[in-house]
Scaffold this active site. Sequence first.
Site, PDB file in Angstrom:
ATOM      1  NE  ARG A 184     -45.802 -41.033 -36.758  1.00 15.70           N
ATOM      2  CZ  ARG A 184     -45.815 -39.718 -36.284  1.00 15.70           C
ATOM      3  NH1 ARG A 184     -45.660 -39.201 -34.744  1.00 15.70           N
ATOM      4  NH2 ARG A 184     -46.027 -38.494 -37.034  1.00 15.70           N
TER       5      ARG A 184
ATOM      6  CB  CYS B 104     -43.483 -66.619 -44.116  1.00 16.80           C
ATOM      7  SG  CYS B 104     -43.485 -67.698 -45.422  1.00 16.80           S
TER       8      CYS B 104
ATOM      9  CE1 TYR C 285     -49.397 -76.132 -45.226  1.00 21.85           C
ATOM     10  CE2 TYR C 285     -48.182 -75.105 -43.356  1.00 21.85           C
ATOM     11  CZ  TYR C 285     -48.625 -75.089 -44.798  1.00 21.85           C
ATOM     12  OH  TYR C 285     -47.877 -74.270 -45.653  1.00 21.85           O
TER      13      TYR C 285
ATOM     14  CB  ALA D 147     -46.214 -77.489 -45.818  1.00 21.25           C
TER      15      ALA D 147
END
Length: 264
Positions: A126, A146, A209, A263
């Site tokens: 795991r 991100c 956005y 952006a």
Amino acid sequence: MKEYLNFLQFILDHGVAKTDRTGIGTKSVFGYEMRFNLREGFPLVTTKKIHLKSVIYELLWFLRGDTNIQFLNDNGVTIWDEWADENGDLGPIYGKQWRRWHCPDGRTVDQMQRLIREIKTNPDSRRLIVSAWNVGELDQMALPPCHLLFQFYVADGFLSCKLTQRSADAFLGVPFNIASYSLLTHLIARQCNLKAGEFIWSGGDCHIYNTHQDQVSTQLSREPRALPQLIINRDPSSLYDYNFNDFSIVNYHPHPAIKAPVAV
């Protein structure tokens, strides 16, 4: 990929107005999950054309452990140009963390190499996890990751992957991320003598956005088409020896591309 269109619609229906780092503003929801069965086709969005060349070269770039845009630019990919410094450097972003994570005692860990070894020798673990979120080096990164963590799961000869994404640009970024990590799942599966099972995408701050509202409306008006198939033409001895010509996407018949500003 109706799942992806449902995701866009969910943000429009339930999102709240939020400010953000870029100053543009978004409609945002917190927490969303999508699942894609990789046995049913390659999850490449069909309601707009995705620049697959950028997806493939970026993944190869990550796997090289590279953090300078020269390799991307040499291959006609410019998706990281806005964040690079005058020398093309981006700091210790994804590739560096995947391949050369610095430990407090001075050692470095190749997370990808360790991952593959664990999948082969301890498939029920795991702890089949790779993280790009190195808190000690965030301030040195041109853009903190991100898509920050991914985990693998082996069952019945199939390899599945779950990606955790803290910040999700729903229109421009997420289709790209789905394709990239689905491709990575296929590659690692083949290196470990497994088959690709399922790709699970999990987002934190999922946003559209304000400058993408019209484009999202256009995309939602389009009917999804059949998913394409991924063909891998060669299996090198190492995960890091694939090249662009090793991959083919067949029967990809998307709607036209939809342009939108990034952006920064």
